[in-house]
Design an enzyme around this catalytic site. Structure first.
Site, short mmCIF file in Angstrom:
data_model
loop_
_atom_site.label_atom_id
_atom_site.label_comp_id
_atom_site.label_asym_id
_atom_site.label_seq_id
_atom_site.Cartn_x
_atom_site.Cartn_y
_atom_site.Cartn_z
N PRO A 17 121.88 -10.82 127.91
CG PRO A 17 119.57 -10.90 128.25
CD PRO A 17 120.75 -11.78 127.91
CG ASP A 18 122.19 -4.53 129.69
OD1 ASP A 18 120.95 -4.50 129.74
OD2 ASP A 18 122.86 -3.75 128.99
CG PHE A 19 120.06 -7.17 135.14
CD1 PHE A 19 119.08 -7.96 135.67
CD2 PHE A 19 121.33 -7.70 135.02
CE1 PHE A 19 119.34 -9.25 136.09
CE2 PHE A 19 121.61 -8.98 135.43
CZ PHE A 19 120.61 -9.75 135.97
NE ARG A 20 119.67 -1.20 137.34
CZ ARG A 20 118.62 -1.27 138.13
NH1 ARG A 20 117.44 -0.88 137.69
NH2 ARG A 20 118.72 -1.74 139.35
CB CYS B 173 116.66 -28.89 151.73
SG CYS B 173 117.93 -29.43 152.90
CG HIS C 94 125.69 -8.50 142.65
ND1 HIS C 94 125.72 -7.74 141.50
CD2 HIS C 94 125.74 -7.62 143.68
CE1 HIS C 94 125.78 -6.46 141.82
NE2 HIS C 94 125.79 -6.37 143.12
CB CYS D 118 115.20 -29.50 155.79
SG CYS D 118 115.43 -27.79 155.24
CD GLN E 156 128.54 -4.10 139.07
OE1 GLN E 156 128.90 -3.87 137.93
NE2 GLN E 156 127.86 -3.22 139.77
CG ASN E 157 128.82 -9.76 134.98
OD1 ASN E 157 128.02 -8.86 135.16
ND2 ASN E 157 129.79 -9.69 134.09
CB ILE E 158 125.17 -14.22 138.79
CG1 ILE E 158 124.10 -14.01 137.72
CG2 ILE E 158 125.02 -13.18 139.90
CD1 ILE E 158 122.69 -14.27 138.21
CG ASP E 159 128.35 -14.21 133.45
OD1 ASP E 159 129.34 -14.29 134.21
OD2 ASP E 159 128.21 -13.28 132.64
N GLY F 63 132.53 -2.42 131.39
CA GLY F 63 131.14 -2.78 131.18
C GLY F 63 130.24 -2.68 132.38
CB CYS G 15 133.26 -4.00 126.65
SG CYS G 15 134.14 -4.06 128.20
#
Length: 416
Positions: A52-55, A178, A146, A183, A126-129, A219, A264
């Site tokens: 799913p997208d964010f908004r 860590c 991102h 640490c 912009q995707n992190i997938d 997209g 898309c």
């Protein structure tokens, strides 16, 4: 679906294209004049993968997380909140982690085909997938605005963390720490959270847009800067093609802009048809994802929306269970929180009373089979896991920084 539009009057002729149409774009590529294609993507290219997208008002990540007992939905990608209570992020990460359940879409494979033909100058996502990587796009041709799940490190000493060990922690929904002596800091993927600067590599690569002879935007809602400013960095006579559910930014205002509005994947298939690449594209995609996944992605959005509702309900229940367990474990300790299994759980964000189901799950409206549920609104990293919040993808797909250069927008974490 796929209607080509422009805001430029008929009395203004295109400068490079024969006409403002997808066939003219294909002819431009086939002529050899497009050798440095720059692609910009958001969560919208990952929604058919099931991310799913964010908004989007009903199907976006934020809309569905709104029912959880978090200070605000965006808190799951907020660095300050993560330091206090990392558990919600890792419950979510188990669902989104690359390779766990999501596979590249036809749009991802089309970009990989551009790279294989030596035409891809740079991909800004912009995707992190990490679906771009899974599709075979060379890492050196990808700018993850991102960040992504591709690497991880301690948020205190910045020491890298082993990928295999990280995957095991995520699979269990546990919080890694860590291993450096003395640490013990929290470890998180190299996703840009709110409160963090965008990767320096993003700014270093921005000049590539000015070198482009064709720009493809796919997209993304282009709502947040600096990513939103990328299309405007191309030369004024360079053709720009938008594949999106709706017009965004200033696309459509220049003589060689072509707007392909609609799903898309459908728009990408049309371009592949015009290029004569369709059979090669479909074959490569099906070989990569398998026949079952290919058919699932081709299903109508009604089934995808129903499946997403089930996943969100399950996620809400898992978050509730994890946080209530943490509360029970921490009972009797100091009010600032307790340390359990490496996670610091704050009572103020414990999630007491968390609903077992997402309230909005019964409010979603099924869309027609030819219009996937993913609108292309960004959010932040994300967009298809697009990133912490973009368009992002939970694609996490979407824009992350605020309207002003380096600050991260209140929406950060493959958008659509």
């Amino acid at each position: 679906m796929g209607q080509e539009q422009s805001f430029v009057g008929d009395d203004t002729p295109p400068l490079r294209l024969a006409e403002r149409s997808l066939p003219a774009v294909a002819a431009y590529i086939k002529s050899g004049r497009a050798r440095r294609i720059v692609v910009m993507t958001g969560a919208g290219i990952s929604t058919s993968a099931g991310i799913p997208d964010f908004r989007s008002p009903t199907t976006g990540l934020y809309a569905n997380l709104a029912a959880l007992s978090l200070p605000e939905p965006e808190a799951v990608f907020d660095l300050a909140f993560f330091r206090q209570n990392p558990q919600p992020f890792y419950v979510l990460a188990r669902e989104l982690y690359p390779g766990a359940r999501y596979r590249p879409t036809i749009a991802h494979v089309f970009i990989a085909l551009l790279a294989a033909r030596g035409l891809l100058h740079m991909l800004f996502t912009q995707n992190i997938d990490c679906l771009e990587r899974a599709a075979g796009i060379p890492a050196e041709r990808i700018v993850e605005a991102h960040g992504s799940f591709a690497a991880q490190r301690c948020i205190e000493c910045k020491l890298g963390f082993d990928a295999a060990v990280m995957r095991a922690f995520v699979a269990r929904g546990e919080v890694p720490r860590c291993a450096a002596e003395g640490c013990g800091g929290l470890v998180k993927p190299d996703i840009v959270f709110f409160g963090e600067a965008m990767p320096s590599g993003f700014f270093a690569a921005m000049d590539r847009v000015g070198e482009a002879d064709l720009v493809l935007v796919m997209g993304t809602s282009l709502q947040v800067h600096p990513f939103a400013g990328l299309p405007g960095m191309a030369a004024g006579d360079v053709p720009r093609v938008l594949f999106n559910m709706e017009q965004v930014g200033d696309l459509g205002s220049q003589a060689d802009d072509v707007l392909v509005l609609g799903d898309c994947d459908a728009g990408v298939r049309r371009l592949a048809d015009e290029l004569g690449w369709r059979d090669e594209l479909e074959k490569a995609w099906r070989e990569l994802v398998g026949e079952d996944e290919a058919e699932r992605q081709l299903q109508g959005s009604q089934k995808r929306v129903a499946a997403l509702q089930d996943e969100v309900s399950k996620l809400a229940e898992e978050v509730e269970e994890v946080l209530h367990i943490a509360d029970d474990t921490g009972a009797g300790e100091n009010s600032s929180g307790s340390r359990d299994g490496g996670a610091v759980v704050s009572e103020s964000a414990s999630g007491a009373g968390l609903p077992a189901k997402v309230a909005a799950s019964g409010q979603e409206i099924a869309k027609s089979a030819d219009q996937p549920e993913g609108h292309q609104p960004e959010g932040h990293p994300g967009d298809g896991l697009s990133r912490a919040a973009e368009d992002g993808n939970l694609a996490l797909g979407g824009d992350t920084t605020e309207k002003g250069e380096n600050a991260t927008d209140k929406a950060a974490v493959q958008e659509g």
